[in-house]
Design a protein around this motif. Structure first.
Motif, PDB file in Angstrom:
ATOM      1  N   SER B   9      12.266 -21.382 -39.760  1.00 58.05           N
ATOM      2  CA  SER B   9      12.348 -21.759 -41.112  1.00 58.05           C
ATOM      3  C   SER B   9      11.747 -23.379 -40.956  1.00 58.05           C
ATOM      4  CB  SER B   9      13.648 -21.852 -41.870  1.00 58.05           C
ATOM      5  OG  SER B   9      14.604 -22.922 -41.152  1.00 58.05           O
ATOM      6  N   ILE B  10      11.931 -24.030 -40.219  1.00 55.55           N
ATOM      7  CA  ILE B  10      11.265 -25.291 -40.258  1.00 55.55           C
ATOM      8  C   ILE B  10       9.731 -25.121 -39.667  1.00 55.55           C
ATOM      9  CG2 ILE B  10      10.797 -27.650 -39.018  1.00 55.55           C
ATOM     10  CD1 ILE B  10      14.098 -27.259 -38.545  1.00 55.55           C
ATOM     11  N   ARG B  11       9.461 -24.165 -38.980  1.00 52.50           N
ATOM     12  CA  ARG B  11       8.017 -23.930 -38.444  1.00 52.50           C
ATOM     13  C   ARG B  11       6.957 -23.356 -39.647  1.00 52.50           C
ATOM     14  NH1 ARG B  11       5.454 -21.583 -33.800  1.00 52.50           N
ATOM     15  NH2 ARG B  11       6.111 -19.548 -34.523  1.00 52.50           N
ATOM     16  N   ALA B  12       7.814 -22.527 -40.563  1.00 54.43           N
ATOM     17  CA  ALA B  12       7.040 -22.015 -41.488  1.00 54.43           C
ATOM     18  C   ALA B  12       6.573 -23.245 -42.415  1.00 54.43           C
ATOM     19  CB  ALA B  12       8.146 -21.170 -42.426  1.00 54.43           C
ATOM     20  N   LYS B  13       7.171 -24.510 -42.563  1.00 50.09           N
ATOM     21  CA  LYS B  13       6.904 -25.422 -43.310  1.00 50.09           C
ATOM     22  C   LYS B  13       5.904 -26.328 -42.628  1.00 50.09           C
ATOM     23  CE  LYS B  13      10.175 -25.678 -46.719  1.00 50.09           C
ATOM     24  NZ  LYS B  13      10.013 -26.019 -48.222  1.00 50.09           N
ATOM     25  N   ILE B  14       5.994 -26.535 -41.405  1.00 46.91           N
ATOM     26  CA  ILE B  14       5.283 -27.771 -40.863  1.00 46.91           C
ATOM     27  C   ILE B  14       4.301 -26.928 -39.727  1.00 46.91           C
ATOM     28  CG2 ILE B  14       6.331 -29.693 -41.715  1.00 46.91           C
ATOM     29  CD1 ILE B  14       7.921 -29.417 -39.011  1.00 46.91           C
ATOM     30  N   ALA B  15       3.956 -25.999 -39.826  1.00 47.72           N
ATOM     31  CA  ALA B  15       3.203 -25.158 -38.812  1.00 47.72           C
ATOM     32  C   ALA B  15       2.140 -25.991 -38.021  1.00 47.72           C
ATOM     33  CB  ALA B  15       2.717 -23.824 -39.257  1.00 47.72           C
ATOM     34  N   ASN B  16       1.392 -26.679 -38.761  1.00 49.38           N
ATOM     35  CA  ASN B  16       0.375 -27.536 -38.132  1.00 49.38           C
ATOM     36  C   ASN B  16       0.813 -28.657 -37.582  1.00 49.38           C
ATOM     37  OD1 ASN B  16      -1.379 -25.977 -39.388  1.00 49.38           O
ATOM     38  ND2 ASN B  16      -1.429 -27.095 -41.246  1.00 49.38           N
TER      39      ASN B  16
END
Lengths: 456, 161
Positions: B9-16
């Motif tokens: 869920s965190i990766r979905a927000k700040i993938a870059n």
């Protein structure tokens, strides 16, 4: 005026010195500074206008030294972090190394650790309350509590063989099992401690002088407490029921019934009440654990390959199947009949053998001595896999954390300790703002600063 | 490597901003870019309820590039979850200070500066914390010799002569 105020609040620092104010050094050597710490006060009359803390007088480079020795050798230094409740430090460090290894200790060991840890917590709270009451001239309470602490120290000495610098935990277990009559002795001492606490409660809790000195002093708000990452009794006195034993249950705390006392106002008096109640809860935990404690070994056994029977080894070797038996532990006795002596397998990290042999073995047999050396000496030591782990336990003051980075060698690449009272001391200037000098003493007493863990 | 639900869920927000992640022994860890560490921590505090900065420290990987890693341990009092955020830092580079998010970062960043010599940008008061001001070097760096002594006062016998 408002400009200066905001500035002071932002930096916790003395930014300018208006005329008529006075600078005062409290400490580093001051009887009420529990250890060595310096508070630089800016006073107007007797009111604290700004303050700054200076720490590091007891800096002994725990983290640097811990990087230079093997994992087992760090254990005695963890005693010296919080020297009032060293057992909890021992267990916290051992748990962190076990986590990197992936070892699960035996159930009996978990119970033993819970019992000894809770005894240690009572010692910690007794010392804190006794010392801060003494600073308010309640000397009787101090003596009563030191007497009660002595009973607990006797219990600890019985099991561990030491009183203050204990080094009781071992990676994968504890140094020794409980003594045979421990349960009776422990229950007897707990009874006496309950009586002592009742006496102290009668002397302090409704005492007008004590209440006046403690109530409304050293207040910290919920928001500030979270912002400063308070844990333990200090946070619970603000009304937040955070306890590592409940939030992240370790060992068998999830199977034991206990309550988390919380305060309301976040002042010194609430902290005192929370600590008093926590001692009662700790005694409940000890009693339950003594009831539930199972039998069995306290130290982890070998894990991994099954042991081959000696005749099978002989047969396999005759057939020339050397490769199949090469790395497997064999239980061999000189006559190939029984297993009358202990055998020592080769020290192999895959076996997760981390427990050092009992002292009588290492003093009387060459194998035991070699095994001991192999587990402890530089360059041999136990070798966890590469990785990192953070483990927190509920120490006497709050969340005691260990963060270990392993690079696969016999020494920790980085060993970091998160001392709970560090946060309280960092927030202390905020807590004493606007109080008079005399109020600093009870406020600092309730913080329960331990120089050893604060300064690493 | 499997991803935990939290990391997903965190990766979905700040993938870059993410350089890597792992969950060794159940500790969710995310490696983020140095430039975006402040934004990531702010986002975690506000959107994922990580309201407590449990710990802030650094690790010196001497001989590697980049040399240091600053490690943040976050704790959520509401959800009882933890996460570890790491950011690689090279020698001489600055990390954004997070004092405006958590007050305890003030001391923790001072300690990291003291022990490792990593500077924090916009820190209100970056002084040494544990060592004294005249101390030379940063003791927890791997190239600081363990037996080195820096006495504040010269030994007495030298003063006599």
């Amino acid at each position: 005026m408002s400009d200066t105020e905001t500035k002071t609040e932002q930096t916790d620092l003395i930014v300018e010195e208006p005329s008529g104010s006075m600078m005062l050094n409290m400490g580093p050597s001051h009887p009420a500074m529990h250890g060595i710490v310096r508070i630089i006060l800016q006073l107007e009359g007797e009111v604290v206008k700004a303050a700054d803390m200076e720490i590091g007088y007891l800096h002994r480079a725990f983290e640097k030294h811990a990087e230079s020795v093997t994992y087992t050798q760090v254990m005695p230094w963890t005693d010296r972090l919080n020297y009032v409740s060293p057992l909890i430090n021992n267990f916290g460090y051992a748990m962190c190394v076990e986590k990197i290894f992936g070892i699960k200790v035996t159930e009996r060991c978990e119970y033993v650790r819970v019992i000894m840890g809770e005894i240690s917590r009572i010692v910690d709270h007794l010392t804190c309350i006794g010392a801060s009451a003494m600073e308010l001239n309640a000397f009787t309470v101090f003596l009563y509590m030191m007497k009660a602490r002595e009973w607990l120290y006797e219990l600890i000495e019985d099991v561990t063989g030491a009183r203050v610098t204990i080094s009781y935990a071992r990676i994968g277990g504890v140094r020794a099992d409980l003594t045979p009559n421990f349960k009776e002795r422990c229950l007897h001492q707990l009874k006496r401690i309950r009586e002592t606490l009742k006496e102290c409660d009668a002397l302090l809790t409704k005492n007008r002088i004590f209440m006046d000195r403690m109530q409304g002093i050293g207040i910290i708000s919920k928001e500030d407490a979270i912002s400063y990452a308070f844990t333990g009794p200090m946070l619970r006195a603000c009304g937040i029921p955070y306890d590592v034993r409940r939030a992240y249950p370790y060992h068998v705390y999830d199977q034991l019934d206990f309550e988390i006392p919380v305060g309301e106002n976040g002042d010194c008096y609430d902290r005192y009440l929370v600590r008093m109640e926590e001692m009662q809860q700790s005694m409940r935990i000890i009693e339950q654990a003594l009831e539930k404690i199972p039998g069995g070994p306290v130290n982890v056994d070998f894990e991994g390959n099954l042991i081959i029977e000696p005749p099978v080894v002989v047969d396999e070797a005759k057939m020339g199947k050397i490769a199949e038996i090469a790395d497997r532990p064999v239980d061999v006795s000189p006559n190939l009949e029984g297993q009358e002596g202990d055998s020592y397998y080769k020290v192999n990290p895959d076996l997760k053998q981390v427990i050092i042999p009992p002292k009588q073995k290492s003093y009387t047999s060459i194998e035991g001595l070699m095994n001991h050396f192999k587990l402890i000496m530089y360059g041999h030591g136990i070798r966890p896999p590469k990785g990192e782990a953070y483990v927190c336990v509920e120490g006497g003051n709050g969340e005691l954390g260990f963060y270990i980075v392993s690079d696969g060698t016999d020494r920790g690449y980085r060993i970091r300790v998160r001392p709970p009272c560090y946060n309280f001391v960092a927030a202390f200037p905020k807590m004493i703002l606007g109080l008079s000098i005399a109020d600093i003493i009870p406020a600092f007493g309730s913080v329960n600063m331990i120089g050893g863990e604060l300064d690493h | 490597m499997e991803e935990s639900a939290l990391i997903q869920s965190i990766r979905a927000k700040i993938a870059n901003d993410i350089l890597g992640f792992h969950s060794f022994r159940g500790d969710d860890t995310i490696l983020v870019r140095r430039e975006s560490v402040f934004a990531v921590l702010k986002m975690l505090k506000e959107e994922f309820d990580f309201n407590m900065l449990a710990d802030l420290t650094a690790v010196d990987y001497l001989g590697q590039e980049p040399r240091f890693e600053v490690v943040y341990h976050l704790n959520s009092l509401e959800k009882n979850i933890r996460i570890r955020i790491k950011t690689p830092v090279n020698e001489g580079e600055e990390v954004d200070s997070i004092v405006s998010l958590w007050a305890i970062a003030n001391w923790l960043e001072r300690e990291v500066w003291d022990m490792f010599g990593i500077k924090f940008k916009d820190h209100p008061d970056l002084r040494r914390l544990l060592m004294y001001d005249e101390f030379e070097g940063h003791p927890l760096r791997k190239d600081y010799p363990i037996n080195k002594r820096q006495p504040r006062v010269a030994p007495i016998w030298k003063g006599i002569r």
